[in-house]
Scaffold this active site. Structure first.
Site, short mmCIF file in Angstrom:
data_model
loop_
_atom_site.label_atom_id
_atom_site.label_comp_id
_atom_site.label_asym_id
_atom_site.label_seq_id
_atom_site.Cartn_x
_atom_site.Cartn_y
_atom_site.Cartn_z
N LYS A 1 25.39 -23.58 27.62
CA LYS A 1 25.02 -24.63 26.65
C LYS A 1 23.61 -24.33 26.11
O LYS A 1 23.28 -23.17 25.92
CB LYS A 1 25.16 -26.01 27.31
CG LYS A 1 26.55 -26.20 27.95
CD LYS A 1 26.92 -27.60 28.27
CE LYS A 1 28.31 -27.62 28.93
NZ LYS A 1 28.83 -28.95 29.16
N ASN B 1 29.30 -21.55 30.96
CA ASN B 1 28.82 -22.03 29.66
C ASN B 1 27.37 -22.51 29.84
O ASN B 1 27.13 -23.54 30.45
CB ASN B 1 29.72 -23.18 29.18
CG ASN B 1 29.27 -23.75 27.85
OD1 ASN B 1 28.33 -23.24 27.23
ND2 ASN B 1 29.92 -24.81 27.40
N SER C 1 33.66 -30.19 35.05
CA SER C 1 33.10 -30.55 36.37
C SER C 1 33.56 -29.64 37.51
O SER C 1 33.71 -30.09 38.64
CB SER C 1 33.40 -32.01 36.69
OG SER C 1 32.70 -32.85 35.77
N GLU D 1 39.97 -28.30 28.60
CA GLU D 1 38.88 -29.11 29.15
C GLU D 1 39.11 -30.57 28.77
O GLU D 1 38.72 -30.99 27.67
CB GLU D 1 37.54 -28.64 28.55
CG GLU D 1 37.16 -27.24 28.95
CD GLU D 1 35.64 -27.01 28.88
OE1 GLU D 1 35.12 -26.39 29.80
OE2 GLU D 1 35.00 -27.45 27.91
N GLU E 1 31.63 -30.83 22.98
CA GLU E 1 30.31 -31.26 22.50
C GLU E 1 30.14 -30.93 21.02
O GLU E 1 29.51 -31.69 20.28
CB GLU E 1 29.21 -30.60 23.36
CG GLU E 1 29.13 -31.26 24.73
CD GLU E 1 28.71 -30.34 25.86
OE1 GLU E 1 28.11 -29.28 25.60
OE2 GLU E 1 28.99 -30.69 27.02
N GLY F 1 31.16 -32.80 32.24
CA GLY F 1 29.84 -33.36 32.52
C GLY F 1 29.89 -34.71 33.22
O GLY F 1 28.88 -35.41 33.28
N HIS G 1 34.49 -26.61 21.28
CA HIS G 1 34.03 -27.27 22.51
C HIS G 1 33.86 -28.76 22.24
O HIS G 1 33.47 -29.17 21.15
CB HIS G 1 32.71 -26.65 22.99
CG HIS G 1 32.31 -27.15 24.34
ND1 HIS G 1 31.64 -28.34 24.51
CD2 HIS G 1 32.53 -26.66 25.59
CE1 HIS G 1 31.45 -28.55 25.81
NE2 HIS G 1 31.98 -27.53 26.49
P1 PGA Z 1 30.70 -29.14 33.10
O1 PGA Z 1 30.87 -28.52 31.64
O2 PGA Z 1 31.17 -28.09 34.09
O3 PGA Z 1 29.25 -29.44 33.22
O4 PGA Z 1 31.58 -30.35 33.16
C1 PGA Z 1 32.00 -27.77 31.31
C2 PGA Z 1 31.94 -27.34 29.87
O5 PGA Z 1 31.40 -28.08 29.04
O6 PGA Z 1 32.42 -26.24 29.52
#
Ligand code: PGA
Length: 263
Positions: free
Chosen positions: A14, A12, A218, A172, A102, A178, A100
């Protein structure tokens, strides 16, 4: 992982990467030949601006597919700033992510909205990647499965058996995204097992075995192998650890070695 499935490793991006950076990234992954295309599928979820360029580069690779990170549920019209599912298909997207965390936290996306978006993607021939996951508070209070059940039913109750089997479920947990704190293989396996049982309840064992359930939060090269081996895990979703292509190739190579035999 059930036999016949390809193990997913999703990156991803982002809100990162220019055209030059994005195309250099995909060329580097393609040239590294990090895994067997018959057993593994790399999905790059890229910003809208890069969909066309990255999917052109991915064509014929056999290994790499391209996805969007969001979509609007209407097909066309006066929705300034939005992008529809037919537009994503036109730009080469095979997958589309919805719900997602976010999007939920920063843009007020709800399970109901994620469900509408998933429906719009399916209608346009795009495979939805639907994100589910509990908060830390919910986990601490023992409400993980309640949360997952609510999200699952809201997003998938109306889907046909065939659409359910095509959909990718990205588990997730919010506390892992994150934060540097990933779920243990056991925690991921338990959540995936619970989600798979809900597919059985809604449809059948056969549909549940076909549905791909992926862990994200993560993930990095250090513990990717252990997560690959986790029961009921059909893939991994990687955010920040995938943005540097050398690191991402390392993760892909780790997964290629760790995918359970016989799958
Ligand atoms: P991350 O993000 O690996 O940085 O924790 C995962 C995601 O948001 O899909």
């Amino acid at each position: 992982m059930a036999a016949g499935k390809r193990f997913i490793v999703l990156s991803n991006w982002k809100m990162n990467k220019t055209h030059a950076e994005g195309t250099a990234f995909i060329r580097a992954v393609r040239d590294a030949r990090p895994g067997p295309p018959d057993r593994m599928e790399v999905i790059l979820c890229v910003p809208f601006t890069l969909l066309k360029a990255v999917s052109d580069e991915a064509r014929d690779s056999g290994l790499i597919s391209v996805g969007a990170q969001d979509v609007y549920w209407e097909a066309q019209g006066a929705y300034t700033g939005e992008i529809s599912a037919p537009m994503l298909a036109d730009a080469g997207a095979r997958y589309g992510m919805v719900g997602h965390s976010e999007r939920r936290a920063l843009f007020a996306e709800t399970d109901e909205i994620a469900a509408k978006k998933a429906g719009a993607l399916l209608k346009a021939g795009i495979i939805p990647i639907v994100c589910l996951g509990e908060s830390l508070e919910e986990r601490k209070r023992g409400l993980t499965f309640n949360r997952l059940e609510y999200q699952f039913m809201t997003c998938f109750e109306a889907l046909s058996r065939e659409d359910m089997a095509r959909t990718v479920i990205l588990y997730e947990p919010l506390w892992a995204i994150g934060t540097g704190r990933h779920a243990t293989p056991r925690e991921a396996g338990e959540a995936h097992g619970f989600i798979r049982q809900m597919v059985v309840r809604l449809h059948s064992e056969r549909t549940a075995a076909r549905t791909r359930i992926v862990y994200g939060g993560s993930v990095d090269a250090g513990h990717a192998a252990a997560l690959c081996a986790s029961k009921d895990t059909d893939g991994l979703g990687v955010g920040s650890a995938s943005w540097d292509v050398r690191n991402f190739v390392r993760i892909l190579e780790t997964c290629a070695r760790a995918i359970p035999a016989g799958s």
